[in-house]
Design an enzyme around this catalytic site. Structure first.
Site, mmCIF file in Angstrom:
data_model
loop_
_atom_site.group_PDB
_atom_site.id
_atom_site.type_symbol
_atom_site.label_atom_id
_atom_site.label_comp_id
_atom_site.label_asym_id
_atom_site.label_seq_id
_atom_site.Cartn_x
_atom_site.Cartn_y
_atom_site.Cartn_z
ATOM 1 N N GLU A 28 0.809 -1.215 0.000
ATOM 2 C CA GLU A 28 0.000 0.000 0.000
ATOM 3 C C GLU A 28 0.851 1.278 0.000
ATOM 4 O O GLU A 28 0.785 2.093 0.936
ATOM 5 C CB GLU A 28 -0.974 -0.013 1.185
ATOM 6 N N GLU A 67 -5.094 -8.732 0.168
ATOM 7 C CA GLU A 67 -5.780 -8.426 1.424
ATOM 8 C C GLU A 67 -7.259 -8.283 1.147
ATOM 9 O O GLU A 67 -7.649 -7.704 0.134
ATOM 10 C CB GLU A 67 -5.291 -7.115 2.063
#
Length: 466
Positions: free
Chosen positions: A165, A368
């Site tokens: 991220e 995720e």
């Protein structure tokens, strides 16, 4: 109806070093940005639980890996903490390396592939104090860190990832200003984002050199993991609404997709930033060639929620920050009230189709996806087991859309569930629990299965579900 995933579709767990390991001052580990912030302002953390704890995986790693194996997981992702692996001189910390060798060996001995991510928001404090990602020297220090790690573990670890991220730090620290240092400064945000991009590309380049030199496992792969959020707007949108969607997608999604799939940055975003907003991105000679080398072997796609936007009310806000869009509240939305996030499983399909169409040669996996819930003790039965039917429903609904995306041609290879074992989560600490496995904070971090553990065990065994 039975939903069937491909036979070679894999299931696994997503975790990170700073959120699980604990033992923050053991074995030569240096202080991180999170340790610094915890010391400066412990009240910023839920229940005043700072960065020091994780879920004590440092001592529970053998038990945790066996738990993942018992759930029929084929792999798990964690991150190697810069603060644990290297000393302040950028040299290998032998004690830290020894622990990672034990972790990796344990995974390999149990037949579980370890997916090693190299950065998960955990900048060493001494480098943050030098400017962190604003400082190009820190970019070079990161590339050195990755090279040393790959040289040390390249014969044991097959799958490497540069960042998790990479959009989060520039947004949280400098765009939204909700993480320390609480700034709202678009110029800093975009230049931090750019420097992280360069860092990713340099790490990929180091991987390619080591691969060519025969210093990595046969079949080794390099990737990036990012949180992607498909943008939507209202029905019958105006041209300004559509522009808001385009720029939201450009800054937060296409920026990374174009780097990892095509070795470039989206020109329309660069034009908007530099020409319309008059913000200079500090580029150096040779950067274009560095970015061209940033293409990866595969992509990790984190998905939690969609982004719903509409045209902003003005071009700039009261802080002089460019207004890209303003939120649009979809009347039919369903919310995870504990996390404040919309639950929209179809979004995982829509963005999978976007990857297929815009990056047809880029395989990906869901790296995720998960549901965090506060106060799970309220769902505990008389035997002390969390009856988390809401989590089963959440995962099943997303897997159904993943299966549809594969049927429609998406090259989606697997699914990692975030926080398979409850973990510490930044300023939220242990507020929202995600795991199939409960961590009992009042019982020496003991692990206890929730109802969802039995469900995912069968899904991962058969690659099918009702």
């Amino acid at each position: 109806m039975t939903i069937k995933l491909p036979e070679d579709f894999f299931f696994g767990a997503a975790m990170s070093g700073p959120q699980t390991e604990g033992s923050y001052n053991v074995g030569g580990r240096l202080r991180s940005y999170w340790d610094m912030w915890s010391d400066k302002e412990i009240s910023a953390f839920h229940n005043r639980v700072g960065s020091y704890v994780g879920n004590d995986m440092y001592h529970h790693y053998e038990e945790d890996i066996k738990l993942l194996k018992s759930m029929n997981f084929k792999s798990f992702r964690t991150s190697m903490q810069w603060t644990r692996l290297l000393d302040k001189n950028g040299k290998l910390n032998q004690e830290g390396a020894a622990w990672y060798h034990k972790l990796i060996d344990c995974a390999n001995e149990n037949g579980i592939d370890i997916y090693m991510n190299m950065y998960h928001f955990d900048m060493p404090e001494y480098l943050y104090e030098r400017g962190g990602w604003e400082n190009r020297e820190v970019v070079d220090a990161y590339a050195n860190f990755v090279r040393i790690a790959m040289e040390e573990f390249g014969q044991k670890v097959k799958y490497w990832f540069t960042f998790n991220e990479p959009i989060v730090e520039p947004e949280q620290q400098y765009l939204h200003g909700v993480w320390y240092p609480y700034e709202k400064n678009f110029k800093k945000s975009i230049n931090v984002q750019y420097h992280i991009t360069i860092a990713h590309c340099l790490a990929v380049n180091n991987f390619r050199k080591l691969e060519k030199a025969g210093k990595l496992c046969k079949g080794a792969k390099i990737g990036m993991i990012n949180c992607f959020s498909p943008p939507y707007t209202k029905e019958n949108p105006s041209s300004a609404d559509l522009e808001a969607v385009k720029m939201t997608d450009g800054l937060h999604n296409r920026w990374w997709l174009e780097v990892v799939a095509h070795g470039r940055l989206p020109q329309d975003v660069l034009d908007k930033v530099q020409n319309d907003w008059n913000i200079e991105i500090v580029m150096q000679p040779g950067d274009q060639a560095i970015i061209a080398a940033g293409k990866v072997d595969w992509l990790g796609y984190n998905y939690y929620q969609p982004t719903r936007v509409q045209a902003p009310d003005s071009e700039f806000d009261e802080n002089g920050m460019p207004c890209i869009a303003k939120p649009y509240i979809w009347p039919d939305r369903k919310m995870n009230v504990y996390r404040g996030w919309e639950i929209y499983p179809k979004g995982i399909y829509d963005f999978g189709m976007k990857i297929k169409e815009e990056c047809p040669d880029l395989p990906f996996f869901i790296s995720e996806n998960g549901m965090g819930v506060e106060g799970e003790e309220g769902y505990m039965d008389e035997n002390g087991t969390i009856q988390d039917d809401y989590r089963i429903e959440f995962v099943r609904d997303h897997l159904e859309w993943i299966a549809k995306s594969i049927d429609d041609g998406a090259n989606c290879l697997g699914y990692h569930y975030w926080g398979a074992i409850d973990n510490w989560s930044w300023a939220n600490a242990f507020k929202n629990r995600y795991g199939f496995i409960r961590v009992c904070l009042d019982k020496n971090y003991d692990r206890k299965e929730k109802k969802s553990a039995s469900w995912i065990r069968e899904v991962a065994k058969t690659n099918s579900f009702e």
